[in-house]
Design a protein around this motif. Structure first.
Motif, PDB file in Angstrom:
ATOM      1  N   GLY B 384       0.783  -1.233   0.000  1.00  0.00           N
ATOM      2  CA  GLY B 384       0.000   0.000   0.000  1.00  0.00           C
ATOM      3  C   GLY B 384       0.808   1.273   0.000  1.00  0.00           C
ATOM      4  O   GLY B 384       0.276   2.348   0.226  1.00  0.00           O
ATOM      5  N   GLY B 385       2.111   1.243  -0.278  1.00  0.00           N
ATOM      6  CA  GLY B 385       2.949   2.452  -0.248  1.00  0.00           C
ATOM      7  C   GLY B 385       2.767   3.302  -1.499  1.00  0.00           C
ATOM      8  O   GLY B 385       2.958   2.829  -2.612  1.00  0.00           O
ATOM      9  N   ARG B 386       2.380   4.602  -1.341  1.00  0.00           N
ATOM     10  CA  ARG B 386       2.132   5.462  -2.483  1.00  0.00           C
ATOM     11  C   ARG B 386       3.422   5.846  -3.197  1.00  0.00           C
ATOM     12  O   ARG B 386       3.495   5.864  -4.428  1.00  0.00           O
ATOM     13  CB  ARG B 386       1.407   6.758  -2.054  1.00  0.00           C
ATOM     14  N   THR B 387       4.483   6.208  -2.383  1.00  0.00           N
ATOM     15  CA  THR B 387       5.753   6.613  -3.010  1.00  0.00           C
ATOM     16  C   THR B 387       6.340   5.462  -3.818  1.00  0.00           C
ATOM     17  O   THR B 387       6.842   5.655  -4.921  1.00  0.00           O
ATOM     18  CB  THR B 387       6.811   7.040  -1.956  1.00  0.00           C
ATOM     19  N   SER B 388       6.244   4.273  -3.229  1.00  0.00           N
ATOM     20  CA  SER B 388       6.778   3.110  -3.937  1.00  0.00           C
ATOM     21  C   SER B 388       6.049   2.930  -5.258  1.00  0.00           C
ATOM     22  O   SER B 388       6.647   2.587  -6.278  1.00  0.00           O
ATOM     23  CB  SER B 388       6.636   1.853  -3.097  1.00  0.00           C
ATOM     24  N   ALA B 389       4.738   3.178  -5.244  1.00  0.00           N
ATOM     25  CA  ALA B 389       3.968   3.042  -6.481  1.00  0.00           C
ATOM     26  C   ALA B 389       4.502   4.005  -7.527  1.00  0.00           C
ATOM     27  O   ALA B 389       4.660   3.652  -8.700  1.00  0.00           O
ATOM     28  CB  ALA B 389       2.499   3.317  -6.213  1.00  0.00           C
ATOM     29  N   LYS B 390       4.811   5.232  -7.118  1.00  0.00           N
ATOM     30  CA  LYS B 390       5.374   6.215  -8.052  1.00  0.00           C
ATOM     31  C   LYS B 390       6.683   5.705  -8.634  1.00  0.00           C
ATOM     32  O   LYS B 390       6.924   5.773  -9.836  1.00  0.00           O
ATOM     33  CB  LYS B 390       5.620   7.542  -7.316  1.00  0.00           C
ATOM     34  N   HIS B 391       7.537   5.212  -7.722  1.00  0.00           N
ATOM     35  CA  HIS B 391       8.815   4.655  -8.179  1.00  0.00           C
ATOM     36  C   HIS B 391       8.608   3.534  -9.175  1.00  0.00           C
ATOM     37  O   HIS B 391       9.289   3.433 -10.190  1.00  0.00           O
ATOM     38  CB  HIS B 391       9.617   4.110  -6.982  1.00  0.00           C
ATOM     39  N   LEU B 392       7.627   2.688  -8.858  1.00  0.00           N
ATOM     40  CA  LEU B 392       7.373   1.530  -9.714  1.00  0.00           C
ATOM     41  C   LEU B 392       6.922   1.984 -11.105  1.00  0.00           C
ATOM     42  O   LEU B 392       7.368   1.444 -12.123  1.00  0.00           O
ATOM     43  CB  LEU B 392       6.308   0.631  -9.070  1.00  0.00           C
ATOM     44  N   VAL B 393       6.066   3.013 -11.134  1.00  0.00           N
ATOM     45  CA  VAL B 393       5.613   3.535 -12.423  1.00  0.00           C
ATOM     46  C   VAL B 393       6.811   4.017 -13.233  1.00  0.00           C
ATOM     47  O   VAL B 393       6.957   3.709 -14.421  1.00  0.00           O
ATOM     48  CB  VAL B 393       4.600   4.683 -12.212  1.00  0.00           C
ATOM     49  N   ARG B 394       7.701   4.753 -12.576  1.00  0.00           N
ATOM     50  CA  ARG B 394       8.890   5.263 -13.261  1.00  0.00           C
ATOM     51  C   ARG B 394       9.758   4.111 -13.764  1.00  0.00           C
ATOM     52  O   ARG B 394      10.253   4.120 -14.883  1.00  0.00           O
ATOM     53  CB  ARG B 394       9.708   6.144 -12.311  1.00  0.00           C
ATOM     54  N   SER B 395       9.897   3.140 -12.896  1.00  0.00           N
ATOM     55  CA  SER B 395      10.724   1.986 -13.257  1.00  0.00           C
ATOM     56  C   SER B 395      10.129   1.252 -14.457  1.00  0.00           C
ATOM     57  O   SER B 395      10.846   0.813 -15.358  1.00  0.00           O
ATOM     58  CB  SER B 395      10.844   1.065 -12.044  1.00  0.00           C
ATOM     59  N   ILE B 396       8.787   1.155 -14.456  1.00  0.00           N
ATOM     60  CA  ILE B 396       8.128   0.470 -15.580  1.00  0.00           C
ATOM     61  C   ILE B 396       8.340   1.273 -16.867  1.00  0.00           C
ATOM     62  O   ILE B 396       8.604   0.712 -17.938  1.00  0.00           O
ATOM     63  CB  ILE B 396       6.622   0.271 -15.285  1.00  0.00           C
ATOM     64  N   ALA B 397       8.279   2.603 -16.759  1.00  0.00           N
ATOM     65  CA  ALA B 397       8.531   3.450 -17.934  1.00  0.00           C
ATOM     66  C   ALA B 397       9.944   3.209 -18.444  1.00  0.00           C
ATOM     67  O   ALA B 397      10.172   3.086 -19.660  1.00  0.00           O
ATOM     68  CB  ALA B 397       8.331   4.913 -17.567  1.00  0.00           C
ATOM     69  N   ALA B 398      10.894   3.115 -17.517  1.00  0.00           N
ATOM     70  CA  ALA B 398      12.284   2.872 -17.911  1.00  0.00           C
ATOM     71  C   ALA B 398      12.411   1.510 -18.588  1.00  0.00           C
ATOM     72  O   ALA B 398      13.084   1.360 -19.613  1.00  0.00           O
ATOM     73  CB  ALA B 398      13.194   2.937 -16.684  1.00  0.00           C
ATOM     74  N   GLU B 399      11.714   0.528 -18.019  1.00  0.00           N
ATOM     75  CA  GLU B 399      11.727  -0.811 -18.620  1.00  0.00           C
ATOM     76  C   GLU B 399      11.247  -0.747 -20.064  1.00  0.00           C
ATOM     77  O   GLU B 399      11.837  -1.349 -20.964  1.00  0.00           O
ATOM     78  CB  GLU B 399      10.796  -1.751 -17.836  1.00  0.00           C
ATOM     79  N   THR B 400      10.152   0.001 -20.276  1.00  0.00           N
ATOM     80  CA  THR B 400       9.586   0.109 -21.620  1.00  0.00           C
ATOM     81  C   THR B 400      10.603   0.726 -22.579  1.00  0.00           C
ATOM     82  O   THR B 400      10.750   0.297 -23.725  1.00  0.00           O
ATOM     83  CB  THR B 400       8.300   0.962 -21.578  1.00  0.00           C
ATOM     84  N   LEU B 401      11.308   1.731 -22.076  1.00  0.00           N
ATOM     85  CA  LEU B 401      12.316   2.380 -22.917  1.00  0.00           C
ATOM     86  C   LEU B 401      13.404   1.380 -23.326  1.00  0.00           C
ATOM     87  O   LEU B 401      13.796   1.302 -24.499  1.00  0.00           O
ATOM     88  CB  LEU B 401      12.941   3.550 -22.144  1.00  0.00           C
ATOM     89  N   VAL B 402      13.875   0.603 -22.328  1.00  0.00           N
ATOM     90  CA  VAL B 402      14.905  -0.396 -22.635  1.00  0.00           C
ATOM     91  C   VAL B 402      14.366  -1.404 -23.651  1.00  0.00           C
ATOM     92  O   VAL B 402      15.064  -1.830 -24.572  1.00  0.00           O
ATOM     93  CB  VAL B 402      15.383  -1.109 -21.349  1.00  0.00           C
ATOM     94  N   VAL B 403      13.082  -1.762 -23.477  1.00  0.00           N
ATOM     95  CA  VAL B 403      12.463  -2.701 -24.411  1.00  0.00           C
ATOM     96  C   VAL B 403      12.521  -2.141 -25.837  1.00  0.00           C
ATOM     97  O   VAL B 403      12.841  -2.850 -26.793  1.00  0.00           O
ATOM     98  CB  VAL B 403      11.010  -3.001 -23.986  1.00  0.00           C
ATOM     99  N   PHE B 404      12.251  -0.837 -25.973  1.00  0.00           N
ATOM    100  CA  PHE B 404      12.348  -0.196 -27.288  1.00  0.00           C
ATOM    101  C   PHE B 404      13.742  -0.381 -27.878  1.00  0.00           C
ATOM    102  O   PHE B 404      13.915  -0.699 -29.050  1.00  0.00           O
ATOM    103  CB  PHE B 404      12.049   1.305 -27.169  1.00  0.00           C
ATOM    104  N   LEU B 405      14.737  -0.115 -27.028  1.00  0.00           N
ATOM    105  CA  LEU B 405      16.123  -0.238 -27.498  1.00  0.00           C
ATOM    106  C   LEU B 405      16.404  -1.675 -27.934  1.00  0.00           C
ATOM    107  O   LEU B 405      17.081  -1.913 -28.942  1.00  0.00           O
ATOM    108  CB  LEU B 405      17.096   0.187 -26.395  1.00  0.00           C
ATOM    109  N   ILE B 406      15.879  -2.623 -27.186  1.00  0.00           N
ATOM    110  CA  ILE B 406      16.097  -4.034 -27.566  1.00  0.00           C
ATOM    111  C   ILE B 406      15.448  -4.318 -28.921  1.00  0.00           C
ATOM    112  O   ILE B 406      16.031  -4.959 -29.789  1.00  0.00           O
ATOM    113  CB  ILE B 406      15.560  -4.980 -26.479  1.00  0.00           C
ATOM    114  N   PHE B 407      14.231  -3.800 -29.116  1.00  0.00           N
ATOM    115  CA  PHE B 407      13.575  -3.984 -30.412  1.00  0.00           C
ATOM    116  C   PHE B 407      14.464  -3.425 -31.531  1.00  0.00           C
ATOM    117  O   PHE B 407      14.598  -4.021 -32.594  1.00  0.00           O
ATOM    118  CB  PHE B 407      12.226  -3.253 -30.459  1.00  0.00           C
ATOM    119  N   GLY B 408      15.049  -2.250 -31.262  1.00  0.00           N
ATOM    120  CA  GLY B 408      15.924  -1.625 -32.271  1.00  0.00           C
ATOM    121  C   GLY B 408      17.096  -2.534 -32.588  1.00  0.00           C
ATOM    122  O   GLY B 408      17.433  -2.765 -33.757  1.00  0.00           O
ATOM    123  N   ALA B 409      17.721  -3.082 -31.523  1.00  0.00           N
ATOM    124  CA  ALA B 409      18.880  -3.961 -31.727  1.00  0.00           C
ATOM    125  C   ALA B 409      18.469  -5.196 -32.522  1.00  0.00           C
ATOM    126  O   ALA B 409      19.148  -5.604 -33.470  1.00  0.00           O
ATOM    127  CB  ALA B 409      19.466  -4.358 -30.375  1.00  0.00           C
TER     128      ALA B 409
END
Lengths: 176, 535
Positions: B384-409
C-alpha cells in the motif's frame, strides 16, 4: 593516295604468305584418287621450347602413308586397321600407317624445318570438303603444340588458335 | 601505249601486284602469333609491383591495345611500351594497390589477324571479395526496413501483448487502453510498410519504386510476406478484443497473441535454421513470452499511476506468472543463440554476434530493473505504499524504454547473417552445365564470388558417361571489362573430375567461360558458355 593504298594492300598480302606462325601443309589442295606429297612446315617450337618430336595423324580415307626419313630423326610408323577396306590400284587395303612420328631430333624455336610424307587420297573422300591432318609438336617438360583444331561446319580455320592443317579435296583427274 | 595515260598503266600494274598478293594469301592458312611467356607470369602473387611488364610472343607483334584492369574494375590504358624483336616491354604504372590486376593485351602480327589474351597477377594477395553488400547499401531503404520492423515489434508486443494483458489482468477500467491502441495502429502501419520495404530490398531498387505492384508481389512471395499477413491478422483480432468485452475479448486476445507469435516464427533467420522442429517452436515460445511480459508493462504502469483499485491485484497476478514466462523466454533464447551463433568467438567476431552482445547488455539492464521492481518495489506497493507506487511507475517506464532499445537492436539482425549461415553464404558455388553432342561439362566455382576460387570440372560424354580426357583447360574472359582470355590447365582429380585450385577471378559479373577437353593427342572438344560470378 590510291596507289599507296594498293601498295599497302599488296604488301599485307605478301607478308601474310611469308609469316608462318602455324605448322601448315605446303600444298593445300589435292585431287582425290591420287597420291599426295605432304610437306609439313614447322615454324617454331612450343612457347619458345625446341621441338623434340612431331606426330602426324593420318586421317581416315588417306591410305598407304610413307614418311620420308630425316637425318637426325628416328621414324616411327604406328599401324592400325582402317575404318573400312579401300581400293588401292585394285588391291583392297584394310590396314596401314595411322600415325607417323619423327622423334629423337631437336628443332630449336628459332629454326625452321620441313617434314615430308606421301600418301594416297582415296576416292571415298568428299570432294569440295577439307581433309584435316592433325599435328602435334612435342617439346621438353611435357610442353606441346597441338595443331588439331577443326573448324565447325561453316566456320573458318582463321578463327582458331591452333588449327589443324587442311587439304581442300578436288575432283579426281580424268584420264592419264 | 600512247593512248593510255601513264598514270593509268601504273595503276594497272599496281592492281596486278595487289591481286598477286591476295592470291598468294589465299593459299595459306592465316598465321597468328602466340604468347610464349610473360613477366609477371600469369597467376603469380608478388609482394612488390613490377616496374615493367614484358610479353614475349612467338613472332614480332604490334600492340593494338594494352590495358591494366585494377581490382576495382577500372581500366588503365598502357600507352608507353617498347617493341624489341618478339617482346613488348610495357612501362608499368607505379601507384598500384593490393589485389588482383589483369594485364589485358590485344596485338596483331604479320598476318594482320588480331589476337588477345590476359595475364592475371596479384600484388600482396588475391583480391578478396568486398564485404557482403559492400558499397551498394541503399540507406533510405535500410532505414525504412529498420523503422518498419521496430513499428511491427511495437504493434506485436506492446499492442497485441498489451491487449492480452488488458483482457486477462484484473483491472476495472482497462487502463493504458490508449497506449495499446496506438501501439496496435503503429504495428498495423509498420507491418504494411515492412512488406513494402522487404520488396524494395529483395529487388534491390530505391525508395521511389515503393508503390510499384512488382515490389509488393515480390515481397509477398518471400517468407516475410507470410509474417506480414499473419501480423495484420493478429492486429485485427487484437483490435476486436480491445473493443469487445468479457469472454469474447479474452478468447480473441489469446488468439491474437498466438497468431502474432506465429507471425514471427514464419520468417527470419532463426525460424529458418535447422533443426526446424526445434527452431520454429523456440521462436514461437520466445516471442509469446516477450508479448506476455512487455505487453503487461503499459497496462500495469498506467493502472498504478492512476491508482486503479484493481491495480494491486493485477500486479500480484503479474508477479505470480512472470517467473514462468521468463523461464520460457530465456530457455528459448538460449536454444536460439546456441544454434545461431555456434561458436562463442563468433559473438565478438561477427556483426550478428555484436548485435547479440548489445542486446544482451540491454537485457541485463532490463532484468536488473525487473528484479529491482520485484524485490524492492512490488512488495511495498502491494502493501500500500504510495511513493513506492510512483517509483514503480517510473521503473516500468524505464523498462519500456529499454524494451524499445532491444527492439531496435533486434531489428538490426535483419542485416546480419547469423554465424551459422556465414560458411554457407561463403560456400555458395557458381555452377554451369554445358551440354553438346560430343561432351558435357559440369563446372563449379567455389565460392561463386570474385577473389580466390577453386574450380571443379566434371567431364562427361554426350551420353553422360565419364569421359577419360587427356587434358582439360579452362579459359576465362570478360570482354565487357576489357579482360581478354586467360587459361588455366586443370589438374586431374578423378576419372572424370578435374580441378583448378586457387585461381584468381579478378572481378564480379558475367564471365565467358570455355573448357577445352583434349580427348586424345589429336582430338579436342571445346565447350563455352557464360557464368555469373558474385561480388
Amino acid at each position: 593516295m590510291l596507289s599507296k593504298l594498293i601498295i599497302t594492300a599488296a604488301f599485307l598480302g605478301i607478308s601474310a604468305t611469308t609469316a608462318f606462325a602455324h605448322s601448315t601443309l605446303e600444298v593445300t589442295e589435292a585431287h582425290v584418287g591420287a597420291s599426295y606429297k605432304a610437306v609439313i612446315r614447322v615454324p617454331h617450337g612450343c612457347e619458345g621450347k625446341p621441338t623434340l618430336a612431331l606426330r602426324v595423324q593420318i586421317p581416315e580415307g588417306m591410305i598407304a602413308a610413307k614418311p620420308m626419313p630425316k637425318p637426325g630423326w628416328t621414324l616411327e610408323k604406328i599401324k592400325g586397321a582402317y575404318a573400312k577396306s579401300y581400293d588401292y590400284f585394285g588391291t583392297p587395303m584394310k590396314e596401314g600407317v595411322k600415325e607417323i612420328v619423327w622423334k629423337g631430333g631437336s628443332l630449336a624455336d628459332d629454326e625452321y624445318e620441313e617434314f615430308v610424307f606421301r600418301a594416297f587420297l582415296t576416292e571415298s573422300l568428299p570432294v569440295g570438303k577439307t581433309l584435316y591432318v592433325p599435328l602435334v609438336q612435342e617439346c621438353p617438360d611435357g610442353a606441346t603444340e597441338r595443331w588439331i583444331e577443326v573448324p565447325a561446319e561453316g566456320k573458318s580455320s582463321d578463327d582458331l588458335e591452333s588449327p589443324a592443317p587442311g587439304i581442300r579435296l578436288l575432283e579426281k583427274k580424268s584420264g592419264h | 601505249m600512247a593512248l593510255v595515260p601513264r598514270s593509268f598503266s601504273r595503276l594497272a600494274r599496281l592492281m596486278a601486284i595487289a591481286l598477286c598478293g591476295l592470291f598468294l594469301q589465299a593459299g595459306v592458312a592465316f598465321a597468328h602469333a602466340a604468347l610464349n611467356s610473360s613477366e609477371p607470369a600469369d597467376g603469380t602473387v608478388a609482394d612488390t609491383a613490377p616496374s615493367v611488364y614484358v610479353l614475349t610472343f612467338s613472332e614480332p607483334v604490334s600492340p593494338l591495345h594494352l590495358k591494366l584492369i585494377r581490382p576495382d574494375g577500372t581500366v588503365l590504358p598502357l600507352e608507353r611500351f617498347e617493341l624489341k624483336d618478339r617482346t613488348v616491354a610495357i612501362a608499368a604504372p607505379t601507384d598500384l594497390g593490393r589485389g588482383t590486376h589483369v594485364l589485358s593485351w590485344r596485338v596483331t602480327s604479320a598476318d594482320g589477324h588480331p589476337i588477345g589474351g590476359s595475364v592475371v597477377f596479384s600484388l600482396g594477395a588475391t583480391s578478396a571479395a568486398p564485404p557482403a553488400m559492400g558499397d551498394r547499401i541503399d540507406w533510405a531503404v535500410r532505414a525504412g526496413i529498420l523503422l518498419s520492423k521496430l513499428a511491427l515489434y511495437v504493434g506485436l508486443f506492446i499492442g497485441v501483448g498489451g491487449v492480452f494483458s488488458l483482457c486477462w489482468l484484473p483491472c476495472s477500467t482497462r487502463p493504458g487502453r490508449n497506449i495499446v491502441a496506438v501501439a496496435l495502429g503503429t504495428g498495423f502501419l509498420g507491418a504494411l510498410a515492412a512488406v513494402g520495404f522487404q520488396g524494395l530490398d529483395a529487388l534491390g531498387v530505391p525508395l521511389t519504386h515503393f508503390v510499384e505492384p512488382a515490389v509488393w508481389s515480390t515481397a509477398m512471395a518471400t517468407s516475410f510476406g507470410r509474417t506480414g499477413m499473419a501480423a495484420l491478422v493478429a492486429f485485427g483480432v487484437a483490435a476486436m478484443a480491445l473493443s469487445g468485452k468479457g469472454r469474447f475479448a479474452r478468447v480473441s486476445s489469446l488468439a491474437a497473441l498466438i497468431v502474432s507469435s506465429a507471425a514471427l516464427s514464419l520468417s527470419g533467420h532463426a525460424s529458418t535454421a535447422e533443426p526446424q522442429w526445434l527452431m520454429r517452436p523456440a521462436v514461437f515460445l520466445h516471442v509469446a513470452a516477450i508479448g506476455l511480459w512487455v505487453g503487461a508493462l503499459a497496462p500495469l504502469g498506467m493502472a498504478l499511476r492512476r491508482g486503479d483499485p484493481m491495480a494491486l491485484r493485477a500486479l500480484r497476478r503479474f508477479s505470480t506468472f512472470i517467473p514462468y514466462v521468463l523461464v520460457g523466454l530465456v530457455g528459448a533464447g538460449v536454444v536460439l543463440t546456441i544454434v545461431q551463433v555456434e561458436k562463442p568467438q563468433a559473438l565478438l567476431e561477427t556483426a550478428y554476434g555484436q548485435v547479440f552482445m548489445v542486446k544482451m547488455a540491454l537485457l541485463v539492464g532490463l532484468f536488473l530493473l525487473a528484479i529491482a521492481n520485484r524485490w524492492r518495489l512490488t512488495e511495498p506497493v502491494v502493501a500500500g505504499g504510495r511513493t513506492s507506487a510512483k517509483h514503480l511507475v517510473r521503473s516500468i517506464a524505464a523498462e519500456t524504454l529499454v524494451v524499445f532499445l532491444i527492439f531496435g537492436a533486434v531489428s538490426c539482425w535483419r542485416f546480419t547473417p547469423p554465424p551459422r549461415a556465414l560458411p554457407a553464404l561463403a560456400a555458395q558455388a557458381a555452377s554451369l552445365h554445358i551440354h553438346t553432342d560430343k561432351a558435357m561439362v559440369l563446372i563449379e566455382v567455389l565460392p561463386g564470388r570474385m577473389g580466390e576460387v577453386d574450380v571443379s570440372i566434371n567431364v562427361l560424354t554426350g551420353e553422360s558417361e565419364p569421359l577419360a580426357a587427356k587434358e582439360v583447360t579452362l579459359i576465362l574472359s570478360k570482354l565487357d571489362s576489357g579482360i581478354e582470355p586467360f587459361k588455366r590447365i586443370a589438374v586431374r582429380r578423378g576419372e572424370a573430375d578435374w580441378g583448378v585450385d586457387r585461381m584468381a577471378i579478378p572481378l564480379p559479373g558475367l564471365w565467358q567461360l570455355r573448357v577445352d577437353i583434349l580427348i586424345n593427342d589429336f582430338e579436342k572438344v571445346t565447350l563455352s558458355d557464360e557464368i555469373s560470378i558474385g561480388p
